[in-house]
Design a protein around this motif. Sequence first.
Motif, PDB file in Angstrom:
ATOM      1  N   SER A   1       0.845  -1.189   0.000  1.00  0.00           N
ATOM      2  CA  SER A   1       0.000   0.000   0.000  1.00  0.00           C
ATOM      3  C   SER A   1       0.886   1.247   0.000  1.00  0.00           C
ATOM      4  O   SER A   1       2.049   1.207   0.426  1.00  0.00           O
ATOM      5  N   ALA A   2       0.335   2.356  -0.473  1.00  0.00           N
ATOM      6  CA  ALA A   2       1.129   3.577  -0.655  1.00  0.00           C
ATOM      7  C   ALA A   2       1.760   4.061   0.644  1.00  0.00           C
ATOM      8  O   ALA A   2       2.863   4.604   0.646  1.00  0.00           O
ATOM      9  N   SER A   3       1.086   3.892   1.759  1.00  0.00           N
ATOM     10  CA  SER A   3       1.629   4.248   3.069  1.00  0.00           C
ATOM     11  C   SER A   3       1.484   3.051   3.995  1.00  0.00           C
ATOM     12  O   SER A   3       0.629   2.182   3.792  1.00  0.00           O
ATOM     13  N   GLN A   4       2.336   3.014   5.010  1.00  0.00           N
ATOM     14  CA  GLN A   4       2.256   1.965   6.024  1.00  0.00           C
ATOM     15  C   GLN A   4       2.189   2.587   7.406  1.00  0.00           C
ATOM     16  O   GLN A   4       3.133   2.498   8.206  1.00  0.00           O
ATOM     17  N   PRO A   5       1.068   3.276   7.724  1.00  0.00           N
ATOM     18  CA  PRO A   5       0.943   3.837   9.067  1.00  0.00           C
ATOM     19  C   PRO A   5       0.839   2.721  10.103  1.00  0.00           C
ATOM     20  O   PRO A   5       0.515   1.575   9.769  1.00  0.00           O
ATOM     21  N   ALA A   6       1.107   3.049  11.344  1.00  0.00           N
ATOM     22  CA  ALA A   6       1.042   2.061  12.421  1.00  0.00           C
ATOM     23  C   ALA A   6      -0.385   1.526  12.553  1.00  0.00           C
ATOM     24  O   ALA A   6      -1.354   2.280  12.430  1.00  0.00           O
ATOM     25  N   PRO A   7      -0.556   0.223  12.786  1.00  0.00           N
ATOM     26  CA  PRO A   7      -1.897  -0.341  12.979  1.00  0.00           C
ATOM     27  C   PRO A   7      -2.606   0.325  14.149  1.00  0.00           C
ATOM     28  O   PRO A   7      -1.975   0.763  15.114  1.00  0.00           O
ATOM     29  N   GLN A   8      -3.941   0.383  14.061  1.00  0.00           N
ATOM     30  CA  GLN A   8      -4.750   0.958  15.125  1.00  0.00           C
ATOM     31  C   GLN A   8      -5.818  -0.034  15.543  1.00  0.00           C
ATOM     32  O   GLN A   8      -6.384  -0.760  14.702  1.00  0.00           O
ATOM     33  N   THR A   9      -6.112  -0.072  16.831  1.00  0.00           N
ATOM     34  CA  THR A   9      -7.095  -0.998  17.391  1.00  0.00           C
ATOM     35  C   THR A   9      -8.407  -0.278  17.645  1.00  0.00           C
ATOM     36  O   THR A   9      -8.442   0.794  18.270  1.00  0.00           O
ATOM     37  N   GLN A  10      -9.488  -0.864  17.184  1.00  0.00           N
ATOM     38  CA  GLN A  10     -10.820  -0.268  17.300  1.00  0.00           C
ATOM     39  C   GLN A  10     -11.383  -0.433  18.701  1.00  0.00           C
ATOM     40  O   GLN A  10     -11.206  -1.461  19.351  1.00  0.00           O
ATOM     41  N   SER A  11     -12.100   0.582  19.165  1.00  0.00           N
ATOM     42  CA  SER A  11     -12.806   0.532  20.436  1.00  0.00           C
ATOM     43  C   SER A  11     -14.288   0.778  20.182  1.00  0.00           C
ATOM     44  O   SER A  11     -14.668   1.833  19.659  1.00  0.00           O
ATOM     45  N   GLY A  12     -15.126  -0.194  20.537  1.00  0.00           N
ATOM     46  CA  GLY A  12     -16.568  -0.048  20.351  1.00  0.00           C
ATOM     47  C   GLY A  12     -16.932   0.094  18.889  1.00  0.00           C
ATOM     48  O   GLY A  12     -16.477  -0.670  18.033  1.00  0.00           O
ATOM     49  N   THR A  13     -17.754   1.095  18.590  1.00  0.00           N
ATOM     50  CA  THR A  13     -18.190   1.343  17.215  1.00  0.00           C
ATOM     51  C   THR A  13     -17.462   2.526  16.584  1.00  0.00           C
ATOM     52  O   THR A  13     -17.827   2.963  15.488  1.00  0.00           O
ATOM     53  N   THR A  14     -16.422   3.037  17.237  1.00  0.00           N
ATOM     54  CA  THR A  14     -15.721   4.233  16.769  1.00  0.00           C
ATOM     55  C   THR A  14     -14.753   3.894  15.641  1.00  0.00           C
ATOM     56  O   THR A  14     -14.031   2.895  15.704  1.00  0.00           O
ATOM     57  N   TYR A  15     -14.762   4.738  14.610  1.00  0.00           N
ATOM     58  CA  TYR A  15     -13.806   4.563  13.509  1.00  0.00           C
ATOM     59  C   TYR A  15     -12.387   4.832  14.002  1.00  0.00           C
ATOM     60  O   TYR A  15     -12.167   5.742  14.799  1.00  0.00           O
ATOM     61  N   VAL A  16     -11.431   4.040  13.499  1.00  0.00           N
ATOM     62  CA  VAL A  16     -10.028   4.444  13.635  1.00  0.00           C
ATOM     63  C   VAL A  16      -9.723   5.362  12.461  1.00  0.00           C
ATOM     64  O   VAL A  16     -10.338   5.269  11.398  1.00  0.00           O
ATOM     65  N   GLN A  17      -8.768   6.284  12.628  1.00  0.00           N
ATOM     66  CA  GLN A  17      -8.528   7.311  11.615  1.00  0.00           C
ATOM     67  C   GLN A  17      -7.034   7.398  11.298  1.00  0.00           C
ATOM     68  O   GLN A  17      -6.192   7.532  12.181  1.00  0.00           O
ATOM     69  N   PHE A  18      -6.728   7.313   9.986  1.00  0.00           N
ATOM     70  CA  PHE A  18      -5.359   7.463   9.496  1.00  0.00           C
ATOM     71  C   PHE A  18      -5.293   8.779   8.717  1.00  0.00           C
ATOM     72  O   PHE A  18      -5.989   8.943   7.709  1.00  0.00           O
ATOM     73  N   ASN A  19      -4.455   9.705   9.184  1.00  0.00           N
ATOM     74  CA  ASN A  19      -4.378  11.043   8.599  1.00  0.00           C
ATOM     75  C   ASN A  19      -3.068  11.258   7.840  1.00  0.00           C
ATOM     76  O   ASN A  19      -2.084  10.550   8.036  1.00  0.00           O
ATOM     77  N   ASN A  20      -3.100  12.283   6.957  1.00  0.00           N
ATOM     78  CA  ASN A  20      -1.908  12.738   6.237  1.00  0.00           C
ATOM     79  C   ASN A  20      -1.214  11.615   5.468  1.00  0.00           C
ATOM     80  O   ASN A  20       0.000  11.455   5.507  1.00  0.00           O
TER      81      ASN A  20
END
Length: 599
Positions: free
Chosen positions: A264-283
């Motif tokens: 993939s074009a970027s490899q940001p650090a993985p993020q873990t979801q909590s509840g129904t909230t979206y995880v967000q990858f910026n920039n």
Amino acid sequence: MKVGDTVVSQSEDGKQSVSTVTKLDQPVRDHMCQINFSDGDTLKLTSEHPLLTQDGWKAIDPTQTYKENPDLVVSTLEKGDRVSTSDGNSAEVASLACWSERIQTYNLILDDGVNTYFADGYLAHNKDPDPEPPPPTCSCPAGYHAGDVRDTDCKGRRFSSQGCNAQQNALCGSVGGKPCALWGQQGRCGCGLDCDENDDCVYACNDTWEIANCVPDATPTPTPNPVTILSRGMVVSLSDTTCPTVRASSEGADGTVHQFLSGSASQPAPQTQSGTTYVQFNNLIQGDYTIDPVPPANYSLVRACWSQEPGGSQGEGVSRTLAGVDTLTWDLGFILSPWGQVQGGDVYGTTSVLSLLPQSASPRLFNLDGDGGDPGVVTYGNSYDFAAESTGADPQGADLVSSKNWLVNETHATINWYDTFFRRFGSPTVPDYDCTIAPCAITQPPSRATAYFVSGDMTTSGSWSVGTGDSLVFLVDGNLTIDDSIRITGRGFVGFVVSGNITVSGSVGSAAANVTPNIEGVFITSPTGSFSTGQSTNPGQEKLVVKGTIVAGTITLQRDLGDGNTTNPAELFIYNPLLLVTMPEAMKETKIAWQEVAP
């Protein structure tokens, strides 16, 4: 299959021809799947293998197909799809299932460049062949450039083609017709055979040769763009996995790890979801992205829904291209994977035994204690797995086998029980039911000492109740469909010995908490036959409880309780030792006692 064999292939314009296998890749896979077609035919393949349907190429797991054929547009193969066959027609998918199994597979490369061929009569697409390594070039490789001339390394001498032997000239002459001195290494002033493109680059100048060090190009720092990706996992029921339902779900797949596939074009650090909230990858930078989520234990991804702004476009898939000021939102639909349990009986799997028990199961054991107070013995050929989680001290769940944890690694000889019992019951020649023209719907017949012989496919009609003193044995030279309940009261006996497959109708079932048998008896297929529990068609009555004995080449578990998978098995198999007593003598094993006597 080997190089030189021929197969029937089909070009993009639909023309069939005979192609020769020129190369054979032989990857070892960790699973196998089986597609059951409505005409009774079956096809075994791995989940990433694409098949041509009426709606284009489809695979059981398109995310895995993308890893091997990134340029091929593939969607999910589902029940009801029609797969193209070699006779110009198509076959309807009735059901499909996958299981863990270490198995040798084959990928064919054909001489005429065609990538599609018929596998067992169904049109399949091969894996993109690995590209041939590029020939060596006379310039620095991509990402490098020629640095300063380094005459000092060769003490002022310059390269020439003089003194190169025939072998060296032949080698370098095959690369653009250049003399051998075109290639060399730092510190070497003679003619060399090692054309390592990552070593120093030798180049021509005024008909003489000099050496320059190949140094890496400066890596440009990508300019961040205001590109954003949002992602979340939502739990849905298997009965409705459409994108509107995924987006409207109120239950989040808490703990899902959101990450992107390598490449993939970027490899940001993985993020873990909590509840129904979206995880967000910026920039993030512009380019191609493939989401690669890791769901909570015992959950499976069934739908990847995306929406993209600006423009409001929507669709399905795990891969998207981002350009400009984009915001991409992924809503991922997960289902809780079903699992099964056995009570009191032995279990034997020629290759593997698999039932992923969630941590919420109670008791969290695969083989429960029977009426006698003990469980059965679980025997496997290659592997077993009873733990939904894939980490920890025992990720295969050896302590989840039973209260005794009786687990044996052993294989047994294969026996064709249909042929065996057919002979034991006198090898009947005149059928009691001739179902060769059309399947027979058979209501419960009277009890009798001899077996009923059915020629062709049989379906049970109505509910059956076999009481004390009654005995029913069916020899079915075809397939058997169980369309309603079969119950035994007292000391009755019922058994089906089938040359083909046994399938339980989706209408047969009960509530998730039920433990009362839906069908009872002895059910046996030939070594190539399968016992399928059937996909439930009755909401709220999805669970199947079987009491008795099952012997089959393959046992396919297809029930799914949806949200009920948390605490209840989708299939429960209860051993009934009384059937060993009430079965006809022809079905019992003969015991021979040896006694030594004096001469």
